[in-house]
Enzyme design. Structure first.
Site, mmCIF file in Angstrom:
data_model
loop_
_atom_site.group_PDB
_atom_site.id
_atom_site.type_symbol
_atom_site.label_atom_id
_atom_site.label_comp_id
_atom_site.label_asym_id
_atom_site.label_seq_id
_atom_site.Cartn_x
_atom_site.Cartn_y
_atom_site.Cartn_z
ATOM 1 N N ASP A 62 -11.170 -19.353 -32.754
ATOM 2 C CA ASP A 62 -12.020 -18.061 -33.082
ATOM 3 C C ASP A 62 -12.779 -17.594 -34.287
ATOM 4 O O ASP A 62 -12.719 -16.845 -34.827
ATOM 5 C CB ASP A 62 -10.575 -16.730 -34.113
ATOM 6 C CG ASP A 62 -9.517 -16.578 -32.318
ATOM 7 O OD1 ASP A 62 -10.580 -16.403 -31.264
ATOM 8 O OD2 ASP A 62 -8.400 -16.358 -32.779
ATOM 9 N N ASP B 183 -11.856 -15.301 -23.869
ATOM 10 C CA ASP B 183 -11.986 -15.053 -25.111
ATOM 11 C C ASP B 183 -13.209 -15.399 -25.895
ATOM 12 O O ASP B 183 -13.834 -14.921 -26.874
ATOM 13 C CB ASP B 183 -10.896 -14.415 -25.841
ATOM 14 C CG ASP B 183 -9.959 -13.468 -25.506
ATOM 15 O OD1 ASP B 183 -9.508 -14.033 -23.603
ATOM 16 O OD2 ASP B 183 -8.862 -13.241 -25.787
HETATM 17 N N1 GLY Z 1 -9.172 -12.363 -28.768
HETATM 18 C C1 GLY Z 1 -7.796 -12.299 -28.772
HETATM 19 C C2 GLY Z 1 -7.620 -10.859 -27.547
HETATM 20 O O1 GLY Z 1 -8.572 -9.916 -27.177
HETATM 21 O O2 GLY Z 1 -6.378 -9.925 -28.203
#
Ligand code: GLY
Length: 395
Positions: A112, A172
């Site tokens: 992330d 994501d």
């Molecule tokens: N990247 C985590 C979410 O979208 O919850």
């Protein structure tokens, strides 16, 4: 009453075709008041660990540490408000919320990095050109690149649940690639760019179904690169289309087209758009529920964050695609819904967050029908993108 009037003004600004400068400044004033309130609420709760507001759940404001994937969004919101208001006070507050994230540049335990660092230091560097911020971003990209596995052709997403997945990659993760392409340009480092392109191509091959919806998690064999499972984590079912996942894909491939000029990424973004626009009501500006395939959509919570990410992505995609007019209209309608009193909170409500009705992790029983800081981030980004379009069209 005052709040209601302000909201009407916001709505008028965001949707009127002939926006006046007066209604525009009223809208920004409302957003500014609410973020001022957010800072007032957050300040007494901040300490050496907890740095950024994430949500307001069960009447409690929840702050997270820099390690959390959402830590960059609140600083990003402050930077964007600074851009909207041209008020340097916001820049000082934004710096104060950005600096605690600096240590994340060395954190290799997460994919992330892009969310955290581009949304905070990315804005900070664009605004200030401080070379230390540039260095932090470049190091962050190098750290993220250590999670790339050439046999798989992807950056590993999660390290948790090792009993369940060997090498999980989630849709994501497309969002983290912009940090790599940005750093590649800044530092003249082709290997970072190649990692981003390879990850996007591998994801294009393995994450998407025939109907152009995407799986949430693809688990790979880290030695051979073979696909082992295709599943969900935050969606309704393995074969369903988790709404925020579709939004990440739309945004991610649009951004990768901007960053590389590779036509296959534009095609992929258009395919995802076709899937999203075939879902009931979206074309008319309906904010999606948390998953497109749950049984009774009418009874399910919304996910305003998915709506906001899609809005911002449609604005950008409208610039590149032959279907630009169609996408632009959808973005305008979605933004109209987000800025209506159904979704936009009044000043002094909602724990200081702008948007109501997001859903973080329905199957996990957490953050259901609550404000989420990243919904606000992409809402603000949509407003800025819309303003830029209007300004460039009026020239
Ligand atoms: N990247 C985590 C979410 O979208 O919850």
């Amino acid at each position: 009453m005052k709040v209601k009037l302000c909201l009407l003004a916001v709505t008028a600004f965001l949707f009127s075709c002939q926006q006046s400068e007066r209604s525009e400044s009223q809208a920004i004033r409302v957003i500014s008041e609410q973020l001022k309130y957010a800072v007032e609420l957050a300040e007494p709760l901040r300490d050496s660990v907890l740095t950024s507001p994430r949500t307001f759940e069960n009447e409690q404001l929840k702050l997270v540490s820099s390690r959390d994937w959402t830590s960059g969004f609140f600083p990003g919101n402050l930077w964007m408000l600074g851009e909207l208001t041209v008020d340097t006070t916001w820049q000082n507050i934004a710096i104060d919320y950005t600096l605690p994230l600096a240590k994340e540049q060395w954190n290799a335990k997460t994919h992330d990095m892009g969310f955290k660092m581009m949304c905070s230091f990315g804005h900070a560097y664009t605004k200030t050109r401080n070379p230390e911020f540039r260095q932090i971003l470049i190091q962050s990209a190098k750290t993220l690149a250590t999670r790339f596995n050439p046999s798989v052709g992807c950056i590993r997403s999660w390290d948790h649940n090792k009993d369940k997945w060997d090498f999980p990659v989630i849709i994501d993760n497309m969002m983290n690639l912009e940090l790599l392409t940005w750093a590649a340009k800044e530092a003249g480092n082709d290997s970072l760019r190649n990692i981003a392109i390879t990850h996007a191509l591998t994801t294009m091959k393995n994450h998407f179904r025939e109907d152009n919806s995407s799986y949430h998690v693809v688990d790979y064999n880290p030695e051979t690169g073979e696909v082992q499972h295709k599943q969900t984590h935050q969606g309704y079912a393995d074969e369903s289309a988790w709404a925020r996942g579709q939004a990440w894909g739309l945004y991610g491939y649009t951004m990768m087209y901007r960053e590389t000029g590779m036509k296959e990424f534009l095609n992929q973004a258009e395919k995802i758009a076709t899937y999203i626009l075939a879902q009931p009501g979206i074309r008319d500006g309906k904010i999606p529920c948390w998953d497109f395939n749950v049984a009774n959509l009418a009874d399910e919570p919304y996910d305003a964050s998915a709506g906001a990410i899609m809005t911002s992505a449609f604005y950008e995609l409208s610039q590149y695609s032959g279907k630009g007019n169609e996408y632009r209209k959808v973005a305008d309608k979605l933004l109209e819904s987000l800025a209506s009193p159904d979704f936009l909170a009044g000043v002094g409500e909602n724990g200081g967050f702008l948007l109501k009705h997001s859903t973080g992790h329905k199957p996990g029983g957490s953050e259901i029908d609550v404000p989420l800081v990243y919904a606000d981030y992409y809402f603000l980004e949509s407003i800025i993108r819309k303003q830029k379009f209007n300004n460039s069209n009026s020239k």
